[in-house]
Enzyme design. Structure first.
Site, PDB file in Angstrom:
ATOM      1  N   GLY A 186       3.838  -1.645  51.860  1.00 35.88           N
ATOM      2  CA  GLY A 186       5.295  -1.953  52.536  1.00 35.88           C
ATOM      3  C   GLY A 186       5.573  -3.515  52.381  1.00 35.88           C
ATOM      4  N   CYS A 187       5.193  -3.874  51.242  1.00 32.73           N
ATOM      5  CA  CYS A 187       5.559  -5.364  51.032  1.00 32.73           C
ATOM      6  C   CYS A 187       7.096  -5.488  50.525  1.00 32.73           C
ATOM      7  CB  CYS A 187       4.743  -5.821  49.889  1.00 32.73           C
ATOM      8  SG  CYS A 187       4.853  -7.862  49.500  1.00 32.73           S
ATOM      9  N   GLY A 188       7.631  -6.428  51.353  1.00 38.88           N
ATOM     10  CA  GLY A 188       9.047  -6.387  51.036  1.00 38.88           C
ATOM     11  C   GLY A 188       9.736  -7.616  50.101  1.00 38.88           C
ATOM     12  N   CYS A 242       7.529  -9.767  48.244  1.00 38.23           N
ATOM     13  CA  CYS A 242       6.457 -10.176  47.359  1.00 38.23           C
ATOM     14  C   CYS A 242       6.661 -10.427  46.153  1.00 38.23           C
ATOM     15  CB  CYS A 242       5.145  -9.282  47.386  1.00 38.23           C
ATOM     16  SG  CYS A 242       4.348  -9.329  49.042  1.00 38.23           S
TER      17      CYS A 242
END
Length: 284
Positions: free
Chosen positions: A122-124, A126
């Protein structure tokens, strides 16, 4: 339109053994539990690697469309010519074939702004190297439509029962698309909140849903990226189970997005667009 990708031979939930440990008195008791599946998904555009995301191995064709739109790689679903899914030793490979003009634009964007997204759930944002690389959706030219409080309540009530994977695992996020009357039309789940929204947006694009004729719901907090993704899709109203961040609220105001959050069974907080929300005194 790209035909559906055959389901990957990976389950969305896995059974495992654990122990229930009561506080205070009592002994640990063995129990079987279901855990959400998580696998690396390597995205490539016309065979050129772009990112590795940790995701639930389901609805990956929807993910390809939604991610491509919200990352600004395509401007419309028609710019995607094909989506192919291939199992690899350590995960899954998702190869998205772009139309020639879209591929040229994508390569030019990469040269101007090198970006690498490490595989974090769920890294938005990075991998964004500078503040000038932050996404910034354009403000819509038309006013947001009215939103019925009763419709929001109905959609929230239906959403929990529709989260099949979360009922099994209690470990995944969901994003849903509701009609103006609150009827749930689409729902997608994933271990990552951004992934769930991208999958939902991709499903809506492929189904031909009209973004302005309905509203989005998310089970997570409402952060800056969620507002940007919703706007990239064209949605004008967003309902979040948890609270917004300050930057999310700032962007929602700048984009004139109707933003409701801290949504509960008996109440919801309107952070922006209260004048467009009708029926706030709806009966219990």
């Amino acid at each position: 339109m790209t035909p559906p990708i055959p389901r990957a031979p990976l389950p969305t939930a896995l059974a495992t053994e654990a122990s229930l440990l009561p506080f205070g008195t009592g002994e640990a008791r063995p129990r079987a539990v279901m855990v959400a599946a998580e696998t690396p998904v390597a995205l490539a555009y016309s065979s050129i690697p772009f990112a590795v995301m940790m995701a639930t191995p389901a609805d990956l064709e929807d993910f390809a469309y939604g991610f491509s739109l919200t990352e600004g790689i395509v401007a419309s679903p028609e710019e995607i010519r094909d989506v192919a899914l291939h199992p690899e030793d350590r995960g899954l490979a998702l190869d998205i074939t772009l139309a020639p003009a879209a591929l040229r634009r994508h390569l030019a964007q990469r040269r101007a702004r090198e970006r690498s997204l490490p595989g974090r759930t769920g890294c938005g944002l990075c991998g964004v190297e500078g503040l000038d690389a932050l996404p910034a959706a354009a403000a819509p030219a038309t006013p947001a439509p009215r939103l019925e409080a009763g419709a929001v309540r109905a959609a929230l009530g239906a959403m929990e029962a529709a989260q099949v994977l979360n009922q099994e695992t209690r470990a995944v996020h969901a994003a849903a698309w509701a009609a103006p009357d609150g009827t749930l039309r689409l729902l997608r789940e994933d271990v990552g909140r951004h992934n769930a929204l991208d999958k939902l947006i991709g499903a809506a694009l492929r189904a031909g849903e009209a973004p302005a004729e309905g509203f989005l719901l998310i089970t997570s907090r409402c952060s800056f990226e969620m507002v940007e993704k919703a706007t990239a899709f064209g949605a004008r109203s967003l309902v979040a189970i948890s609270a917004p961040t300050s930057l999310a609220l700032e962007r929602a105001r700048a984009l004139d997005m109707t933003l409701l959050a801290v949504a509960r069974r008996d109440s919801v907080t309107v952070f922006h667009g209260a004048g467009r929300v009708t029926g706030l005194e709806c009966p219990a």
